[in-house]
Design a protein around this motif. Structure first.
Motif, PDB file in Angstrom:
ATOM      1  N   GLU A 133      -0.523 -10.935   1.726  1.00 45.07           N
ATOM      2  CA  GLU A 133      -0.159  -9.613   2.235  1.00 45.07           C
ATOM      3  C   GLU A 133      -1.040  -8.520   1.656  1.00 45.07           C
ATOM      4  OE1 GLU A 133       1.860  -5.790   2.762  1.00 45.07           O
ATOM      5  OE2 GLU A 133       1.306  -6.749   0.877  1.00 45.07           O
ATOM      6  N   GLU A 134      -1.390  -8.660   0.372  1.00 43.69           N
ATOM      7  CA  GLU A 134      -2.175  -7.615  -0.280  1.00 43.69           C
ATOM      8  C   GLU A 134      -3.646  -7.609   0.139  1.00 43.69           C
ATOM      9  OE1 GLU A 134      -0.740  -5.341  -1.573  1.00 43.69           O
ATOM     10  OE2 GLU A 134       1.024  -5.948  -2.726  1.00 43.69           O
ATOM     11  N   ILE A 135      -4.058  -8.584   0.928  1.00 42.19           N
ATOM     12  CA  ILE A 135      -5.416  -8.575   1.481  1.00 42.19           C
ATOM     13  C   ILE A 135      -5.380  -8.528   3.008  1.00 42.19           C
ATOM     14  CG2 ILE A 135      -6.560  -9.647  -0.497  1.00 42.19           C
ATOM     15  CD1 ILE A 135      -6.406 -12.339   0.960  1.00 42.19           C
ATOM     16  N   GLY A 136      -4.262  -8.047   3.555  1.00 40.03           N
ATOM     17  CA  GLY A 136      -4.181  -7.832   4.997  1.00 40.03           C
ATOM     18  C   GLY A 136      -3.671  -8.994   5.805  1.00 40.03           C
ATOM     19  N   SER A 137      -3.128 -10.032   5.163  1.00 40.27           N
ATOM     20  CA  SER A 137      -2.539 -11.177   5.874  1.00 40.27           C
ATOM     21  C   SER A 137      -3.474 -11.750   6.934  1.00 40.27           C
ATOM     22  CB  SER A 137      -1.202 -10.782   6.512  1.00 40.27           C
ATOM     23  OG  SER A 137      -0.297 -10.281   5.557  1.00 40.27           O
ATOM     24  N   PRO A 138      -4.727 -12.107   6.572  1.00 46.56           N
ATOM     25  CA  PRO A 138      -5.692 -12.538   7.582  1.00 46.56           C
ATOM     26  C   PRO A 138      -5.332 -13.831   8.300  1.00 46.56           C
ATOM     27  CG  PRO A 138      -6.544 -12.948   5.376  1.00 46.56           C
ATOM     28  CD  PRO A 138      -5.315 -12.108   5.217  1.00 46.56           C
ATOM     29  N   ASN A 139      -4.472 -14.659   7.701  1.00 42.04           N
ATOM     30  CA  ASN A 139      -4.146 -15.947   8.312  1.00 42.04           C
ATOM     31  C   ASN A 139      -2.715 -16.030   8.833  1.00 42.04           C
ATOM     32  OD1 ASN A 139      -6.624 -17.739   7.741  1.00 42.04           O
ATOM     33  ND2 ASN A 139      -6.215 -16.831   5.736  1.00 42.04           N
ATOM     34  N   LEU A 140      -1.962 -14.941   8.703  1.00 43.51           N
ATOM     35  CA  LEU A 140      -0.543 -15.040   9.043  1.00 43.51           C
ATOM     36  C   LEU A 140      -0.292 -15.039  10.545  1.00 43.51           C
ATOM     37  CD1 LEU A 140       2.124 -15.364   7.554  1.00 43.51           C
ATOM     38  CD2 LEU A 140       2.516 -12.936   7.921  1.00 43.51           C
ATOM     39  N   ASP A 141      -1.061 -14.266  11.314  1.00 45.44           N
ATOM     40  CA  ASP A 141      -0.862 -14.268  12.766  1.00 45.44           C
ATOM     41  C   ASP A 141      -0.976 -15.689  13.323  1.00 45.44           C
ATOM     42  OD1 ASP A 141      -0.740 -11.557  12.435  1.00 45.44           O
ATOM     43  OD2 ASP A 141      -2.113 -11.077  14.063  1.00 45.44           O
ATOM     44  N   ARG A 198      12.092   5.966   9.760  1.00 48.28           N
ATOM     45  CA  ARG A 198      10.877   5.217  10.072  1.00 48.28           C
ATOM     46  C   ARG A 198       9.904   5.454   8.922  1.00 48.28           C
ATOM     47  NH1 ARG A 198       9.297   5.972  16.449  1.00 48.28           N
ATOM     48  NH2 ARG A 198      11.404   6.271  17.302  1.00 48.28           N
ATOM     49  N   MET A 199       8.838   4.690   8.890  1.00 50.49           N
ATOM     50  CA  MET A 199       7.816   4.899   7.877  1.00 50.49           C
ATOM     51  C   MET A 199       6.523   5.311   8.539  1.00 50.49           C
ATOM     52  SD  MET A 199       7.970   2.056   4.813  1.00 50.49           S
ATOM     53  CE  MET A 199       6.193   2.173   4.649  1.00 50.49           C
ATOM     54  N   GLY A 200       5.824   6.251   7.895  1.00 52.61           N
ATOM     55  CA  GLY A 200       4.575   6.723   8.463  1.00 52.61           C
ATOM     56  C   GLY A 200       3.437   5.742   8.344  1.00 52.61           C
ATOM     57  N   GLY A 201       3.544   4.815   7.390  1.00 51.52           N
ATOM     58  CA  GLY A 201       2.489   3.842   7.180  1.00 51.52           C
ATOM     59  C   GLY A 201       2.535   2.713   8.186  1.00 51.52           C
ATOM     60  N   SER A 202       1.630   1.757   7.990  1.00 50.07           N
ATOM     61  CA  SER A 202       1.489   0.630   8.908  1.00 50.07           C
ATOM     62  C   SER A 202       1.561  -0.676   8.129  1.00 50.07           C
ATOM     63  CB  SER A 202       0.144   0.697   9.642  1.00 50.07           C
ATOM     64  OG  SER A 202      -0.019   1.937  10.288  1.00 50.07           O
ATOM     65  N   VAL A 203       2.354  -1.623   8.624  1.00 53.66           N
ATOM     66  CA  VAL A 203       2.424  -2.972   8.062  1.00 53.66           C
ATOM     67  C   VAL A 203       2.249  -3.932   9.232  1.00 53.66           C
ATOM     68  CG1 VAL A 203       3.720  -4.591   6.631  1.00 53.66           C
ATOM     69  CG2 VAL A 203       4.043  -2.125   6.319  1.00 53.66           C
ATOM     70  N   PRO A 204       0.997  -4.239   9.603  1.00 53.39           N
ATOM     71  CA  PRO A 204       0.755  -5.030  10.817  1.00 53.39           C
ATOM     72  C   PRO A 204       1.491  -6.353  10.864  1.00 53.39           C
ATOM     73  CG  PRO A 204      -1.291  -4.063  10.034  1.00 53.39           C
ATOM     74  CD  PRO A 204      -0.261  -3.783   8.982  1.00 53.39           C
ATOM     75  N   VAL A 205       1.760  -6.960   9.695  1.00 57.65           N
ATOM     76  CA  VAL A 205       2.419  -8.260   9.690  1.00 57.65           C
ATOM     77  C   VAL A 205       3.828  -8.170  10.276  1.00 57.65           C
ATOM     78  CG1 VAL A 205       3.298  -7.977   7.338  1.00 57.65           C
ATOM     79  CG2 VAL A 205       2.985 -10.246   8.270  1.00 57.65           C
TER      80      VAL A 205
END
Length: 456
Positions: free
Chosen positions: A153-161, A395-402
């Motif tokens: 998660e701390e590196i953008g979850s590159p393999n989670l999708d 709501r939160m202003g940030g983004s959590v793509p996962v």
């Protein structure tokens, strides 16, 4: 529920010792030197799942760090709650600013200090102990549960999708529960039901083949910095509204119920202004500060570069200039469409004498679970029971793509019940977690499972 609450109290000391053990593992996903620690943390999570009473546990490989899975599916006719969290942490630098070593957990003033204490190991641990408490006192759970705890998660979850897509049947549930967002403030439990998405671009403006003497060529050759300034200035009007054609076409308006809920929070905008030390707050007219930062889209210039940056003056006409822009998006905006609209706007506003290129960068879709969804309202009731006060719905202003990944691929409502505080230094030295929220959070999570069992 009294048995479960008593279990938390009776085992608090031993549980905190276990949490210290978990926090001692330097599971820094961004650093290849810590790959063995990532494996150790994943194994620790699996062992804790087994100890809690979960079944079918597995450390599942991905293209990077593994995902840890476990479930308990023996509540026929009841909903399935999917828990998501992450066992990786941010680097601890600068280490010299920590009062105690980042991977030697220390409890002082009823706070536990360590990297990952609040983001997100401490909160993952609470989910596991909630399951353990039910299994030890009642020998069963009120709902079916599945756990998906990742290490990237701390590196953008590159393999989670890819992982979620590949294992969508395994991960399917009726609600996704996540504890990785902050409370509104101390003593104010919070349900977050929406996050903004993200679309980023870089604008590169090129003029002459190299920097030119402004005395010889100034006034006769286009200046890329001037061109860039014109382009950027064209993106907003004086009232803070974004002027990119079609930018607001898909924006879903806030419901009257949501606007009332935000107003009832009695947010102190003047206090925020003073804290930020600005003459006045600014943004899109017709909306409050919370509405602007939680539920309206934005277009922000994050950086500009061009020409001479050193001390003093250099009479140069620069050959190139660039800017980085990110947009926070709200439902139902599509990041690919927004990038297309931004690119078209830049091309339309490009002055004569320069060449402009637009490069897309980070993208993430926004998500929102309807404010009145039973999974969201159940979270509010559970928090109110544990904290003895009305929960805030935000709501939160940030983004959590996962989170959007799970929402889209699995088509499940998402309840974000975080127990950290904005002041707890996540991603910074001296990260910590208030044990008051650890204790009340355990009760709230247990209450939530009971609420979901009866109301979903």
């Amino acid at each position: 529920m009294e048995e479960v609450k008593n279990y938390f109290e009776q085992h608090r000391s031993s549980h905190l010792s276990q949490l210290k053990e978990f926090l001692s593992i330097p599971s820094i996903s961004a650093d290849p030197d810590h790959k063995p620690d990532m494996g150790a943390a994943a194994s620790w999570v699996e062992g804790s799942m087994q100890a809690a009473g979960l079944e079918n546990t597995a450390v599942m490989e991905t293209g990077g760090h593994p995902v840890v899975y476990g479930d308990w599916m023996h509540a026929p006719g009841k909903p399935t709650v999917l828990f998501y969290g992450h066992y990786d942490v941010q680097p601890a630098d600068p280490v010299e600013l920590w009062e105690t070593p980042p991977f030697q957990p220390d409890i002082r003033d009823e706070k536990i200090y360590a990297r990952g204490a609040t983001d997100d190991k401490g909160q993952v641990f609470m989910h596991l102990k909630t399951i353990e408490a039910f299994m030890q006192t009642k020998r069963e759970l009120p709902v079916n549960v599945k756990f998906c705890i990742e290490g990237e998660e701390e590196i953008g979850s590159p393999n989670l999708d890819e992982f979620v897509e590949k294992h969508r049947e395994l991960l399917q549930g009726d609600v996704l529960l996540v504890s990785d967002t902050p409370m509104l403030e101390k003593g104010r439990p919070t349900v977050c039901y929406g996050l903004r998405g993200l679309a980023g671009i870089q604008i590169d403006v090129n003029g002459a083949k190299g920097d030119l003497h402004s005395g010889l060529y100034g006034g006769g050759v286009a200046n890329p910095l001037h061109a860039l300034a014109d382009i950027l200035a064209s993106m907003h009007d004086d009232s803070g509204r974004i002027t990119v054609d079609g930018f607001y076409d898909r924006v879903l308006s806030l419901t009257d119920q949501e606007r009332r809920a935000y107003a009832e929070l009695s947010y102190d905008e003047e206090s925020t202004r003073k804290e930020l030390n600005v003459p006045e707050l600014f943004g899109e007219e017709g909306f409050s500060f919370l509405e602007r930062t939680w539920a309206r889209p934005t277009l922000e210039i994050n950086g500009m570069h061009g020409g001479f940056q050193g001390e003093g003056i250099k009479t140069v006409l620069p050959s190139a200039a660039s800017a980085k822009i990110t947009c926070r998006l709200v439902p139902d905006q599509d990041p690919d469409e927004i990038v297309e609209k931004l690119t078209a706007h830049v091309q339309q506003k490009t002055p004569k004498g320069v060449v402009v290129n637009v490069t897309p960068f980070d993208k993430g879709r926004p998500f929102v679970t309807p404010f009145d969804h039973p999974a969201i309202q159940a979270a509010g009731r559970a928090l109110e029971t544990a904290y003895g006060t009305t929960a805030a719905y935000t709501r939160m202003g940030g983004s959590v793509p996962v989170i959007e990944t799970f929402s889209q691929i699995l088509n499940v409502p998402v309840a974000l019940m975080g127990f950290g505080l904005p002041t707890e230094n996540f991603h910074a030295p001296n990260e910590h977690f208030h044990l008051e929220n650890y204790d009340k959070g355990l009760e709230a999570l247990a209450e939530y499972l009971m609420e979901i069992s009866e109301n979903l």
